[in-house]
Design a protein around this motif. Sequence first.
Motif, short mmCIF file in Angstrom:
data_model
loop_
_atom_site.label_atom_id
_atom_site.label_comp_id
_atom_site.label_asym_id
_atom_site.label_seq_id
_atom_site.Cartn_x
_atom_site.Cartn_y
_atom_site.Cartn_z
N ASP A 75 20.11 62.41 87.37
CA ASP A 75 20.01 61.04 86.86
C ASP A 75 21.25 60.54 86.59
O ASP A 75 21.66 59.16 86.57
N THR A 82 16.25 73.13 81.55
CA THR A 82 15.34 72.14 80.56
C THR A 82 14.37 71.49 81.86
O THR A 82 14.63 71.61 83.27
N HIS A 83 13.38 70.79 81.38
CA HIS A 83 12.31 70.14 82.25
C HIS A 83 12.86 69.36 83.16
O HIS A 83 12.21 68.82 84.31
N ASP A 84 13.77 68.75 83.17
CA ASP A 84 14.26 67.52 84.01
C ASP A 84 15.13 68.02 85.11
O ASP A 84 15.38 67.42 85.93
N ASP A 114 9.66 65.19 75.61
CA ASP A 114 9.65 64.42 77.19
C ASP A 114 8.36 63.88 76.92
O ASP A 114 8.18 62.92 77.92
N ARG A 160 12.19 58.49 78.83
CA ARG A 160 12.78 59.59 79.44
C ARG A 160 13.90 60.10 78.70
O ARG A 160 14.80 59.26 78.20
N ILE A 161 14.11 61.54 78.95
CA ILE A 161 15.24 62.14 78.13
C ILE A 161 15.95 63.19 79.09
O ILE A 161 15.34 63.92 79.81
N ALA A 162 17.00 63.27 79.03
CA ALA A 162 18.03 64.13 79.62
C ALA A 162 19.11 64.84 78.85
O ALA A 162 19.49 64.09 78.03
#
Lengths: 425, 425
Positions: free
Chosen positions: A13, A75-77, B202, B209-211
Amino acid sequence: MRRMNAEILSIGDELLIGQVVNTNASWLGEQCSLLGIQVRRITTVGDDREELLAAFARAWEEQDVVIATGGLGPTHDDITREAICAFFDTELVLDTSVLRDIESLFADRKRAVTNVNRDQAMVPVGATVIHNEDGTAPGYHFEREGKHFFVTPGVPYEMHAMVEKYVLPRLRAAFRSPRGSLTLLTTGIPESTLSDALPGIDRLVEGTRIAFLPSPLGVRIRITAQGDDEHTVRDRLQQLRSFIEERSGEYLFGTGTQTLEEVVGTQLRDAGMTVAVAESCTGGLITDKLTNVPGSSQWFNHGIVAYSNESKIELLDVDPTIIRSHGAVSRETAEAMAKGIRRRAATDFGISTTGIAGPSGGSTEKPVGLVWIGISSDAGTLAHDFYFGPHRIRTKQRAAQAAMDMLRRRVCSLPPIPTVLTESS
Amino acid sequence: MRRMNAEILSIGDELLIGQVVNTNASWLGEQCSLLGIQVRRITTVGDDREELLAAFARAWEEQDVVIATGGLGPTHDDITREAICAFFDTELVLDTSVLRDIESLFADRKRAVTNVNRDQAMVPVGATVIHNEDGTAPGYHFEREGKHFFVTPGVPYEMHAMVEKYVLPRLRAAFRSPRGSLTLLTTGIPESTLSDALPGIDRLVEGTRIAFLPSPLGVRIRITAQGDDEHTVRDRLQQLRSFIEERSGEYLFGTGTQTLEEVVGTQLRDAGMTVAVAESCTGGLITDKLTNVPGSSQWFNHGIVAYSNESKIELLDVDPTIIRSHGAVSRETAEAMAKGIRRRAATDFGISTTGIAGPSGGSTEKPVGLVWIGISSDAGTLAHDFYFGPHRIRTKQRAAQAAMDMLRRRVCSLPPIPTVLTESS
């Protein structure tokens, strides 16, 4: 010989929202080009399962080679691993060698391995693991019916190392083609002047291509040659190299990925000589660059960043009357700084910088971007003025490069400053 | 409210072979994100008719907005105009206002208009012309059934001006949607530990949304939020920010595009305090970073790069018996260097680094990557050991960042070193 086609897939992203510039894709494009593999497309998608699967399918259908980077973090993303398993219809299994890599990495840093990191040792069945010496996420290589799909993390230094150690050798073996390239490094001469000095170079030798790649540190000349055999390729590269050396030799300092600091450091080491540095406007950048070179302690003694007038007087023995009469940014101060650091450090060479990096502090007589660079050795002391423009950090970079080039020129007994400067001034 | 999707098409062989880094795409991605338009994909293709037509078709089919840049120049390898005509099934016609633009540009430069440039006034029927004040190639805007297709040249400053003056206002009017983002900057805590410290983040706040974006200098946390109105968006961002600040406050040093040196420089300036730096293994990198900050002469006095033992003794008053008993890479030497530079420079803070950057010089007891960092002020003097791994330049970067972070922590009266280090060791 059939030309091989490739696609680069950049995943994340942060690339789509412009938070990170995609330097990975340009680096990979260059590496593929050097191997004679044609990159047909670069596709950037976010951390989105549907988009990833669509991009995988299209690239795998149309190309011979796919290189995907990014989205392998803990991480989850980060969903690239899950998507690649779905795409190749496979599942994850624990790879004990990867687990050992991860454990040893954490041991070196005196930290405990977390479950999140341990999970990174789960790799897709049917893929060859690409080991990651610099981080916890391994890469994967799928080979099916003569096609190759590589996946690596997006962290540039991890990706670079994995591609250099694993991906490029694999591709080189798979798609060998007589072709070579050579990059010659120049500094101190603008692109247009360099191009004028090399008339007709693009039509001089059959089967060659030439490109000028300018940067604030100098212009790289990149030559590529093709031919029916390796000997022809080498010969063509050498013809162009000789032509360039004859016409612009003093500006050439190295080849390939060398840096000026490496080149000058090697010259000093081989000559058994030493240098010390007195910096004002470059603020430590010269010593930072010199000490990036492994083994620099053999030829680099110490550096002083003398930002204030007082520190120039106290630490470098600059006569206060010089600063009063001529200013801190002057030929006289630069020469006194170079002499002072050389005497104090008892080195063969002393170099110095004093200038106006900006954004404030400029005047009509001494504009922002003016830098005096000094050098002192047994052969004498001199300083020269350079005009590097209004951007603070670029001025620091260009001044550091020009100072190291003055050192290189003196070590090699070349003209003390670029001849184009004496011609145009 | 429906989310608008966009694709960025970057056109040009130079992008595929890595000769040019695609900064246009990241800039456009950022502009679209700021408008709340989601960039789904960035596609880069060469100057190849078939590839262009395929990319146009796919983007136009799947997205609401397409922004294509590049390949509009006057030379034979620029084929974007011809391809866009083929794609929209239209033909070229002379636009007299574009011709006047071109003639006036050449008059300003005292040059005659060539036929090649005059041909650039031929534009596709059915497109709105986007005027180019900085070059000869106009852009085009096709609007069909609520979808938008923009084409501009690839020269960054021409493209920026055309997008800012024409494209963004059009998009803003077409797709107004409240959306916001925030980047929080951390250092001193690994990505996985940070992620563990923020459980469930999250799923904590709707519409966010978080990154996590790791780099050798620290982990950036990027939050994006959407909502029905601006107030909701701000509120959602603030909820996440508070959650992060509560759980990892000491590691947060700034927001957005700030650097640690800017942050700590501002803190020193506001407090009317000063710093001096004694570097061994970081070799000038700390002072280079500090002096990248405009106005740093207000709070930075001078720096000494003391690479040899003699220079540590002579320039920093390190007691030779300390080096003999404990070695140059030791707590005692780091503390003496920090004290010495602070006393000599008469500053409020002194910071120091001494370590083994490698590749050689390591031992079992003191491995490559070990760095002692010292700090001294009225509050006392201390040093701490860090393990930064086997890569010379990365060790320098991480050590410089850790040293500036120890300075920030002392200026802000935070724990002297990252709490995760005291927990795990």
